[in-house]
Design a protein around this motif. Structure first.
Motif, PDB file in Angstrom:
ATOM      1  N   PRO A 115      53.315  43.241  42.535  1.00 22.86           N
ATOM      2  CA  PRO A 115      52.905  44.089  41.157  1.00 22.86           C
ATOM      3  C   PRO A 115      53.631  44.946  40.933  1.00 22.86           C
ATOM      4  O   PRO A 115      53.603  46.219  40.392  1.00 22.86           O
ATOM      5  CB  PRO A 115      51.957  44.496  42.756  1.00 22.86           C
TER       6      PRO A 115
ATOM      7  N   ASN B  25      52.420  41.029  46.836  1.00 21.80           N
ATOM      8  CA  ASN B  25      50.852  40.777  46.980  1.00 21.80           C
ATOM      9  C   ASN B  25      50.807  39.099  46.710  1.00 21.80           C
ATOM     10  O   ASN B  25      49.725  38.735  47.246  1.00 21.80           O
ATOM     11  CB  ASN B  25      50.541  41.474  45.168  1.00 21.80           C
TER      12      ASN B  25
ATOM     13  N   SER C 123      49.703  41.300  39.634  1.00 14.59           N
ATOM     14  CA  SER C 123      50.875  40.874  39.666  1.00 14.59           C
ATOM     15  C   SER C 123      51.858  41.149  38.709  1.00 14.59           C
ATOM     16  O   SER C 123      51.292  40.831  36.792  1.00 14.59           O
ATOM     17  CB  SER C 123      51.376  39.084  39.542  1.00 14.59           C
TER      18      SER C 123
ATOM     19  N   GLY D 244      47.508  36.050  50.740  1.00 13.64           N
ATOM     20  CA  GLY D 244      47.571  36.636  49.533  1.00 13.64           C
ATOM     21  C   GLY D 244      45.762  36.748  49.045  1.00 13.64           C
ATOM     22  O   GLY D 244      45.207  35.957  49.753  1.00 13.64           O
TER      23      GLY D 244
END
Length: 158
Positions: free
Chosen positions: A132, A46, A109, A67
């Motif tokens: 993630p 991510n 995250s 991101g």
């Protein structure tokens, strides 16, 4: 407009990065393309990008990335990126919530890998990749990503 990159293994990315950096010497351009390749090609990522070391300020400053909005400045020794900058050793963090002093730029995250970028004995910055998913990064990922960083460093020392 180019077609999107299909999800690849980190093994498959090494030759792609080699090809991209082999004809370019500008550090920012190479970092931008590496961040984009990693973000588009690696599954379950991510955030992918670089923080650049600012010696006079003793902190990392946000560089090229892909991101969501990111932390702009990270002091030496703070969070995963600051710890990697201080120790100059790759860190694989299976669960960011268990890392003391973790800086949560993106609440999604769950795991992270951060690699130091050192050229000619001088800290240039770090490569930071977030996922993630807990336990996303393996030792094989670490080895291949260190190869990718070495390709970048070769353009700086070249």
């Amino acid at each position: 407009m180019s077609a999107p990159i299909h999800r690849l293994s980190v093994d498959e990315l090494v030759p792609m990065v080699r090809s991209v950096v082999s004809t370019e010497t500008d550090m920012i351009a190479n970092m931008a393309n590496i961040a984009a390749l990693l973000f588009e090609a690696l599954p379950q990522i991510n955030w992918s990008g670089f923080y650049l070391w600012k010696e006079a300020e003793k902190q990392l400053v946000l560089g090229p990335f892909q991101g969501r909005l990111a932390c702009t400045r990270i002091p030496l020794g703070r969070g995963v990126c600051g710890t990697v900058a201080q120790n100059r050793e790759t860190l694989v963090v299976p669960d960011v919530h268990a890392f003391p002093g973790h800086i949560a730029c993106d609440a999604a995250s769950e795991s992270e890998i951060v690699l130091p970028i050192v050229a000619g004995g001088v800290l240039v910055g770090v490569l930071d990749i977030d996922s993630p998913v807990k336990n996303r990064f393996s030792d094989a990922d670490r080895v291949r990503l260190e190869e990718i960083v070495a390709l970048l460093v070769a353009t700086l020392e070249g």
